[in-house]
Motif scaffolding. Structure first.
Motif, PDB file in Angstrom:
ATOM      1  N   ALA A  85       0.671  -1.233   0.122  1.00 17.69           N
ATOM      2  CA  ALA A  85       0.135   0.109   0.083  1.00 17.69           C
ATOM      3  C   ALA A  85       0.910   1.396  -0.107  1.00 17.69           C
ATOM      4  O   ALA A  85       0.335   2.328  -0.033  1.00 17.69           O
ATOM      5  CB  ALA A  85      -1.155   0.099   1.592  1.00 17.69           C
ATOM      6  N   PHE A  86       2.422   1.130   0.198  1.00 18.47           N
ATOM      7  CA  PHE A  86       3.180   2.482   0.900  1.00 18.47           C
ATOM      8  C   PHE A  86       3.912   2.232  -0.399  1.00 18.47           C
ATOM      9  O   PHE A  86       4.046   1.239  -1.411  1.00 18.47           O
ATOM     10  CB  PHE A  86       3.125   2.014   1.648  1.00 18.47           C
ATOM     11  N   GLU A  87       4.543   3.264  -0.934  1.00 19.69           N
ATOM     12  CA  GLU A  87       5.677   3.334  -1.857  1.00 19.69           C
ATOM     13  C   GLU A  87       7.148   3.711  -0.966  1.00 19.69           C
ATOM     14  O   GLU A  87       6.749   4.787  -0.179  1.00 19.69           O
ATOM     15  CB  GLU A  87       6.099   5.084  -2.649  1.00 19.69           C
ATOM     16  N   ILE A  88       7.551   2.918  -0.247  1.00 21.31           N
ATOM     17  CA  ILE A  88       8.255   2.122   0.987  1.00 21.31           C
ATOM     18  C   ILE A  88       9.015   3.071   0.828  1.00 21.31           C
ATOM     19  O   ILE A  88       9.553   3.667   2.037  1.00 21.31           O
ATOM     20  CB  ILE A  88       8.553   0.530   1.547  1.00 21.31           C
ATOM     21  N   VAL A 123      13.118  -1.220   6.586  1.00 18.50           N
ATOM     22  CA  VAL A 123      13.907  -0.724   7.407  1.00 18.50           C
ATOM     23  C   VAL A 123      15.359  -1.144   5.737  1.00 18.50           C
ATOM     24  O   VAL A 123      15.744   0.144   5.534  1.00 18.50           O
ATOM     25  CB  VAL A 123      14.850  -1.703   7.689  1.00 18.50           C
ATOM     26  N   LYS A 124      15.595  -1.602   4.969  1.00 19.49           N
ATOM     27  CA  LYS A 124      16.537  -2.141   3.561  1.00 19.49           C
ATOM     28  C   LYS A 124      16.241  -1.249   2.784  1.00 19.49           C
ATOM     29  O   LYS A 124      17.156  -0.619   1.992  1.00 19.49           O
ATOM     30  CB  LYS A 124      16.150  -3.273   3.356  1.00 19.49           C
ATOM     31  N   ALA A 125      15.073  -0.210   2.406  1.00 15.46           N
ATOM     32  CA  ALA A 125      14.772   0.643   1.724  1.00 15.46           C
ATOM     33  C   ALA A 125      15.399   2.183   2.123  1.00 15.46           C
ATOM     34  O   ALA A 125      15.203   2.530   1.632  1.00 15.46           O
ATOM     35  CB  ALA A 125      13.305   1.042   1.576  1.00 15.46           C
ATOM     36  N   TYR A 126      16.130   2.287   3.591  1.00 19.99           N
ATOM     37  CA  TYR A 126      16.537   3.493   4.063  1.00 19.99           C
ATOM     38  C   TYR A 126      17.631   3.086   3.947  1.00 19.99           C
ATOM     39  O   TYR A 126      18.906   1.755   4.718  1.00 19.99           O
ATOM     40  CB  TYR A 126      16.052   3.135   5.392  1.00 19.99           C
ATOM     41  N   ARG A 127      18.273   4.017   3.938  1.00 16.14           N
ATOM     42  CA  ARG A 127      20.598   4.430   3.914  1.00 16.14           C
ATOM     43  C   ARG A 127      21.156   4.103   5.507  1.00 16.14           C
ATOM     44  O   ARG A 127      21.751   3.763   6.074  1.00 16.14           O
ATOM     45  CB  ARG A 127      20.992   5.699   3.478  1.00 16.14           C
ATOM     46  N   GLY A 128      19.886   4.479   6.731  1.00 19.10           N
ATOM     47  CA  GLY A 128      20.174   4.986   8.365  1.00 19.10           C
ATOM     48  C   GLY A 128      21.814   5.534   8.564  1.00 19.10           C
ATOM     49  O   GLY A 128      22.372   6.185   7.208  1.00 19.10           O
ATOM     50  N   TYR A 293      13.600   8.566  12.408  1.00 19.67           N
ATOM     51  CA  TYR A 293      14.747   9.158  12.346  1.00 19.67           C
ATOM     52  C   TYR A 293      16.543   8.270  12.510  1.00 19.67           C
ATOM     53  O   TYR A 293      17.234   8.766  10.973  1.00 19.67           O
ATOM     54  CB  TYR A 293      15.782   9.938  12.815  1.00 19.67           C
ATOM     55  N   ARG A 294      16.339   7.084  12.691  1.00 17.80           N
ATOM     56  CA  ARG A 294      17.854   6.104  12.169  1.00 17.80           C
ATOM     57  C   ARG A 294      17.253   6.053  11.066  1.00 17.80           C
ATOM     58  O   ARG A 294      18.233   5.476  10.458  1.00 17.80           O
ATOM     59  CB  ARG A 294      17.354   5.168  13.657  1.00 17.80           C
ATOM     60  N   LEU A 295      15.902   4.983  10.575  1.00 15.22           N
ATOM     61  CA  LEU A 295      16.404   4.832   9.165  1.00 15.22           C
ATOM     62  C   LEU A 295      16.202   6.091   8.201  1.00 15.22           C
ATOM     63  O   LEU A 295      17.162   5.939   7.323  1.00 15.22           O
ATOM     64  CB  LEU A 295      14.221   4.686   8.963  1.00 15.22           C
TER      65      LEU A 295
END
Ligand SMILES: O=C(COP(=O)(O)O)[C@H](O)[C@H](O)COP(=O)(O)O
Ligand SMILES: [Mg+2]
Length: 425
Positions: A85-88, A123-128, A293-295
């Motif tokens: 449902a999202f553009e993650i 989680v893996k869609a973000y740099r972190g 913010y961590r993501l």
């Protein structure tokens, strides 16, 4: 009740939301919240398609009544959202759904987001964070002890040279880090383009004189294109850090800035957070914001001190610390409502700041451990003998804890600490 399914077992791929609600009818409100935060609206629509409903609707899978307040019931609800449902990789877009209209619905007498569980794909869609605690310790060459920072005070008003001198004095006295205050940007009396070069010049001098790595955190908070210009100036000037006021900048700016791929350590100040995190009836917890913010990839984040001037109970502040430091977090159903696996994403250095002075240092370390950045503004520049001595006193308080000594014992060796303990009983 198209969105309530108390027999549903969440998939490991669902985004889970835990919400504290106040309403006359918990099941009805839970259903409406799930609808309004996803594919639905206040009435059935002729345009709804069966596959949209089947594939994209969220499910309310838990409703627990925990009390009553006036005519309202108080409950904790949990909703599982299918990621399709999202553009993650779009944080603002995701939050516009799961944390968007729902707060304003008339049938809700109170709504506070307590926690999200982000699945692996999300989680893996973000740099972190780029650095992690270990990376920052390596950069500063400080292996064990808490890092010591100061905020130049007065918050704003000093001219550039005056500001730079206070920063120099703080480094000479023993601070690792000197930062701009949250509201110091590029005022007429202290323009960013002057400050960044002048302060780093004195930072280099302080490094030579102390033999220690010293850091300046320039506040680049500004409308986005201007913020990038200031980041480029900071890069040219040789700054390893920048500071962002992440709440007022917004999720999009923070996400985009991390994706610009500068090599900076990103320090996240949370000014304005309490407007949406402090109420127990409305808003979103600082714990949930901290996970976001961590993501998004901040390296350091203010999380509270428990004992200083800002609000934040011990259990909550420690839970926030867990969420940004650990790789696997276990729920406690008090502040952490979901287990959260970070799948190896770098962690974030917790920052304890706000009304801190030497006497509070042992308690802060007892509460948050040694992997903490302790920042004092008034607690250094308010020392009766000035900034250098104020920094010496704060550093001595940290050294006392690391040496297993009481502050009083250490104060017999370091008179600046003795003065500080006298001054701020
Ligand atoms: O400037 C300071 C502290 O100055 P001082 O040391 O003089 O109080 C910070 O803005 C606060 O820590 C913010 O609060 P929080 O860290 O809770 O977001
Ligand atoms: Mg401040």
């Amino acid at each position: 009740m198209d969105y309530v399914d108390l027999n549903y077992t969440p998939s490991e791929n669902d985004l889970l939301s835990c919400i504290r609600v106040k309403a006359k009818n918990l099941m009805k409100v839970a259903n409406e919240i799930a609808a309004e935060s996803s594919i639905g609206t206040w009435t059935k629509v002729q345009t709804m398609k069966s596959d949209v409903y089947e594939k994209l609707r969220p499910k309310v899978y838990e409703i627990e009544e925990i009390g009553e307040e006036g005519e309202s019931k108080v409950g904790i609800i949990k909703i599982a959202y299918p990621l399709d449902a999202f553009e993650i990789e779009n944080m603002p877009g995701t939050l516009a759904g799961i944390a968007g209209n729902i707060f304003g619905m008339k049938i809700v007498d109170g709504l506070r987001i307590l926690d999200y569980r982000f699945p692996e794909k999300f989680v893996k869609a973000y740099r972190g964070p780029r650095y992690g605690i270990d990376g920052i310790r390596k950069l500063l060459k400080v292996e064990e002890r808490p890092l010591l920072g100061t905020i130049v005070k007065p918050k704003v008003g000093l001219k550039t040279d005056e500001f730079a001198e206070v920063a120099y004095n703080a480094w000479i006295g023993g601070c690792d880090i000197v930062k701009d205050d949250e509201n110091l940007v590029s005022q007429s009396f202290n323009k960013f383009e002057d400050r960044i070069f002048k302060v780093l010049e004195l930072r280099d001098k302080a490094e030579e004189e102390t033999g220690e790595k010293k850091i300046y955190m320039p506040n680049i908070t500004a409308p986005y294109r201007e913020m990038i210009k200031r980041a480029e100036l900071a890069e040219d000037a040789g700054s390893e850090y920048v500071m962002l006021d992440v709440v007022v900048l917004g999720f999009s700016a923070v996400q985009q800035f991390r994706e610009e791929d500068f090599k900076f350590v990103i320090h996240a100040h949370r000014a304005m957070h309490a407007a949406i995190t402090r109420s127990k009836d409305w808003g979103i917890t600082m714990l949930t914001l901290a996970k976001i913010y961590r993501l998004l990839g901040v390296d350091q984040l203010h999380i509270g001190t428990v004992v200083g001037k800002m609000e934040g109970e011990r259990a909550e502040v420690c839970a926030i610390r867990d969420e940004i430091v650990l790789d696997k977090v276990e729920k406690d159903d008090k502040n952490k409502f979901f287990d959260q696996d970070w799948f190896g994403m770098n962690n974030v250095f917790p920052v304890a700041s706000g009304g801190v002075y030497p006497k509070l240092v042992p308690e802060i370390i007892e509460i948050l451990g040694k992997d903490v950045i302790i920042q004092a503004g008034g607690g250094i520049h308010g020392h009766p003998e000035g900034t250098v001595k104020g920094a010496i006193a704060m550093r001595a308080a940290i050294d006392a804890v690391m040496e297993g000594k009481s502050l009083e014992e250490k104060a017999e060796e370091v008179k600046e600490l003795k003065v500080a303990l006298e001054h701020w009983k």
